[in-house]
Design a protein around this motif. Structure first.
Motif, mmCIF file in Angstrom:
data_model
loop_
_atom_site.group_PDB
_atom_site.id
_atom_site.type_symbol
_atom_site.label_atom_id
_atom_site.label_comp_id
_atom_site.label_asym_id
_atom_site.label_seq_id
_atom_site.Cartn_x
_atom_site.Cartn_y
_atom_site.Cartn_z
ATOM 1 N N GLY A 302 3.153 8.994 -2.375
ATOM 2 C CA GLY A 302 4.292 9.770 -1.603
ATOM 3 C C GLY A 302 4.557 10.504 -0.643
ATOM 4 O O GLY A 302 4.834 10.215 -0.192
ATOM 5 N N LYS A 303 3.368 11.390 -0.497
ATOM 6 C CA LYS A 303 2.632 11.857 0.088
ATOM 7 C C LYS A 303 2.521 10.972 1.701
ATOM 8 O O LYS A 303 3.113 11.728 3.031
ATOM 9 C CB LYS A 303 2.133 13.183 0.553
ATOM 10 N N LYS A 304 2.756 10.188 1.771
ATOM 11 C CA LYS A 304 1.797 8.819 2.958
ATOM 12 C C LYS A 304 3.247 8.645 3.185
ATOM 13 O O LYS A 304 3.329 8.715 4.347
ATOM 14 C CB LYS A 304 0.396 7.938 2.433
ATOM 15 N N ALA A 305 3.343 7.903 2.131
ATOM 16 C CA ALA A 305 4.949 7.116 2.401
ATOM 17 C C ALA A 305 6.215 8.872 3.553
ATOM 18 O O ALA A 305 6.711 8.301 4.181
ATOM 19 C CB ALA A 305 5.644 7.077 1.112
ATOM 20 N N LEU A 306 6.277 9.566 2.758
ATOM 21 C CA LEU A 306 6.812 10.593 3.099
ATOM 22 C C LEU A 306 6.081 11.004 5.247
ATOM 23 O O LEU A 306 7.018 11.188 6.142
ATOM 24 C CB LEU A 306 6.731 11.422 3.065
ATOM 25 N N ALA A 307 5.191 10.709 5.167
ATOM 26 C CA ALA A 307 4.323 11.198 6.648
ATOM 27 C C ALA A 307 4.486 9.840 7.566
ATOM 28 O O ALA A 307 5.101 10.349 8.515
ATOM 29 C CB ALA A 307 3.155 11.507 6.202
ATOM 30 N N LEU A 308 4.289 8.438 7.539
ATOM 31 C CA LEU A 308 5.026 7.837 7.118
ATOM 32 C C LEU A 308 6.397 7.653 8.240
ATOM 33 O O LEU A 308 7.422 7.139 9.410
ATOM 34 C CB LEU A 308 4.517 6.060 7.422
ATOM 35 N N CYS A 309 7.526 8.037 7.110
ATOM 36 C CA CYS A 309 8.958 8.623 7.584
ATOM 37 C C CYS A 309 9.272 9.130 8.182
ATOM 38 O O CYS A 309 10.269 8.782 9.393
ATOM 39 C CB CYS A 309 9.115 8.761 5.919
#
Length: 320
Positions: A302-309
């Motif tokens: 979830g954090k990885k997706a947020l970072a790219l987002c």
């Protein structure tokens, strides 16, 4: 296995979906719900024969697992409090609005010894689970995602990247399984003061290339992905839950006279099971709690997706 006692924090549109699905699952005993709008919680509680709690703390004390389906800016506060109360946590996407807040949720769950799942429900779409199985046997070169919708005035507190594109970002991270090397973005504000249309190009360290388009200004609904692999082209329609694979072939039919039939490729129409993604997500998390298996959409994912987002949003706004 014992049924898990579960409660839902937030009874808006998505919270109601959680209640509907949980109420019919044998893995869970749906205990109750809480919302700052007590009348909303009471209405839903009466519908399912459960308790409407007067505070989130009372809800936490009564359950083993809590689903946090509140506005995104409340995710950190609610998830940390639930973890400290000893509850397993399923928090809707995005995990939080900042990387610091996301890490605080992850740390709180680890410290309390509870499991954490981020509600990236598209990962449990049967078309996507089928795709991910297929890609285990393929060398992926590029991916193209398109997620388009008409404008919905209810969604104005988040950009189209946070609201829609993040679904495809999570799937992309699962496919790429590599650090991001470079991001290019552009977008436009049309109906709100945030991005309503966005495009991104992402290059990963392993060489995979991806393009993502998200729109909430398109007067039709599109959810699709196209994957170029070394030996195949794969087209996925999320809405119709279909997966088609095109492969090269050298098949030639000699019919005994000058005309010949030559087929340059074959198309496989892959069987996709008819499962409800939200139910599959909840079953997965319940199984992970009971068995200790890794959560596919973990806090780190979830954090990885947020970072790219966040990076795409920044690049798109600068481009704009």
């Amino acid at each position: 296995m014992e049924m898990l006692k579960v409660g839902v924090l937030g009874t808006g549109n998505m919270g109601r979906n959680h209640l509907r699905v949980l109420s019919s699952m044998h893995e869970y005993e749906l205990v109750g719900c809480f919302d700052v709008n007590f009348e909303s919680a009471k209405q839903q509680a009466e519908l399912y024969g459960i308790q409407a709690f007067r505070s989130q703390e009372e809800l936490f004390d009564a359950v083993d697992e809590v689903h946090i389906v509140t506005p995104s800016f409340l995710h950190e506060e609610c998830a940390v409090a639930a973890a400290k109360a000893g509850c397993h946590v399923l928090v809707e996407k995005p995990i939080a609005l900042t990387l610091e807040a996301a890490q605080n949720i992850i740390d709180a769950c680890e410290s309390a010894g509870v499991r954490l799942c981020v509600g990236h429900v598209e990962r449990f779409n049967p078309a996507i689970t089928t795709l991910l199985e297929i890609l285990k046997q393929e060398e992926v070169l590029s991916v193209d995602f398109r997620r388009m919708s008409p404008f919905d005035r209810r969604v104005s507190d988040a950009s189209v990247v946070q609201d829609l594109m993040i679904h495809d970002i999570d799937v992309l991270n699962a496919i790429a399984d590599s650090p991001v090397k470079r991001v290019v973005g552009q977008g436009a504000n049309v109906y709100t003061d945030k991005l309503d249309y966005a495009q991104a190009l992402v290059e990963f360290e392993n060489g995979l290339l991806a393009s993502l388009t998200a729109s909430r200004i398109t007067e039709t609904k599109i959810r699709c992905a196209e994957i170029n692999a070394r030996n195949a082209f794969i087209a996925v329609d999320y809405l119709n839950r279909s997966v088609r694979i095109s492969r090269k072939t050298n098949f030639t039919l000699d019919v005994g006279y000058s005309l010949q039939y030559k087929q340059e490729n074959i198309i496989e129409q892959v069987f996709v099971p008819s499962n409800e993604p939200l139910r599959a997500e909840f079953q997965h998390f319940a199984n992970c709690i009971q068995t200790g298996e890794p959560v596919a959409t973990s806090g780190e994912m979830g954090k990885k997706a947020l970072a790219l987002c966040l990076e795409i949003t920044e690049k798109a706004q600068l481009g704009n």
